[in-house]
Motif scaffolding. Structure first.
Motif, PDB file in Angstrom:
ATOM      1  N   GLY A  80       0.826  -1.223   0.000  1.00 30.42           N
ATOM      2  CA  GLY A  80       0.000   0.000   0.000  1.00 30.42           C
ATOM      3  C   GLY A  80       0.847   1.255   0.000  1.00 30.42           C
ATOM      4  O   GLY A  80       0.516   2.249  -0.662  1.00 30.42           O
ATOM      5  N   GLY A  81       1.933   1.228   0.747  1.00 34.11           N
ATOM      6  CA  GLY A  81       2.828   2.384   0.778  1.00 34.11           C
ATOM      7  C   GLY A  81       3.466   2.644  -0.576  1.00 34.11           C
ATOM      8  O   GLY A  81       3.583   3.802  -1.013  1.00 34.11           O
ATOM      9  N   GLY A  82       3.894   1.574  -1.259  1.00 29.15           N
ATOM     10  CA  GLY A  82       4.484   1.733  -2.595  1.00 29.15           C
ATOM     11  C   GLY A  82       3.469   2.258  -3.597  1.00 29.15           C
ATOM     12  O   GLY A  82       3.772   3.134  -4.426  1.00 29.15           O
ATOM     13  N   ALA A  83       2.244   1.737  -3.517  1.00 35.56           N
ATOM     14  CA  ALA A  83       1.194   2.197  -4.439  1.00 35.56           C
ATOM     15  C   ALA A  83       0.836   3.649  -4.162  1.00 35.56           C
ATOM     16  O   ALA A  83       0.646   4.449  -5.099  1.00 35.56           O
ATOM     17  N   ALA A  84       0.748   4.018  -2.900  1.00 30.97           N
ATOM     18  CA  ALA A  84       0.415   5.408  -2.559  1.00 30.97           C
ATOM     19  C   ALA A  84       1.521   6.358  -3.000  1.00 30.97           C
ATOM     20  O   ALA A  84       1.250   7.457  -3.513  1.00 30.97           O
ATOM     21  N   ALA A  85       2.758   5.952  -2.812  1.00 28.26           N
ATOM     22  CA  ALA A  85       3.863   6.813  -3.241  1.00 28.26           C
ATOM     23  C   ALA A  85       3.868   6.971  -4.755  1.00 28.26           C
ATOM     24  O   ALA A  85       4.081   8.077  -5.286  1.00 28.26           O
ATOM     25  N   GLY A  86       3.619   5.856  -5.462  1.00 27.55           N
ATOM     26  CA  GLY A  86       3.562   5.937  -6.933  1.00 27.55           C
ATOM     27  C   GLY A  86       2.422   6.804  -7.407  1.00 27.55           C
ATOM     28  O   GLY A  86       2.558   7.585  -8.361  1.00 27.55           O
TER      29      GLY A  86
END
Length: 189
Positions: free
Chosen positions: A72-78
């Motif tokens: 989720g953190g990677g998707a939110a950052a992207g």
């Protein structure tokens, strides 16, 4: 398995030495220094055996996959990077096979989120090697305590015997100083 063979051989050697010294010390007088020395040898061997078992470790390799928080953190950052890109350069026109369409902030956020999710998934997968004890402390810790008890108990019993011998010597000297004519003797409690 290679670590347990020396452990078993060491335990058998301690048992053999203990039986040998036990038979040998039975012939010695009770207050003999030989008995104390034998108890110290056995106590020290048990302590060394416990320390050896405590140092036996193995390795376990595990496949680590990222958790939902990392994904989720990677998707939110992207997605955040996609939105910032859309704000910085505006709408982008894309031509695919003759048909053109505009890619706005929503599509940029979707593309960035997908790439962020993929990046966090690929970056988070890996192998992790852990060192684990092969022998539980529930086994080797009591061995250390037993070894200390045997090792230190020998010197304590020896000190008690020496104190008793000293008291008997003092009583015998006190009886000699009374003289041969005096029938009153000092006796031990």
């Amino acid at each position: 398995m290679r670590a347990f063979i020396p452990a078993v051989l060491f335990a058998l050697a301690i048992a053999g030495v203990w039986i040998y010294l036990r038979r040998r010390s039975r012939k010695a007088p009770e207050s003999s220094a030989l008995r104390t020395m034998h108890q110290r040898i056995i106590g020290g061997a048990i302590i060394l055996y416990g320390l050896y078992l405590a140092t036996l470790t193995g390795t376990v390799t595990k496949l680590v996959i990222p958790g939902l928080g990392a994904l989720g953190g990677g998707a939110a950052a992207g997605a955040g990077v996609g939105l910032l890109t859309a704000l910085a350069i505006g709408t982008v026109g894309v031509v695919t096979g003759g048909a053109g369409f505009a890619v706005g902030a929503g599509y940029m956020a979707l593309i960035g989120g997908g790439l962020g999710l993929t990046g966090s998934l690929v970056g988070g997968i890996g192998l992790k090697t852990l060192a684990v004890p092969l022998v539980t402390p529930w086994f080797w810790a009591p061995l250390l305590v037993l070894g200390l008890y045997v090792f230190l108990g020998a010197s304590k019993r020896n000190a008690i015997k020496q104190q008793q011998n000293l008291e008997q010597l003092q009583l015998s000297e006190a009886n000699k100083s009374q003289g041969p004519g005096n029938s009153m003797k000092i006796q031990a409690p």
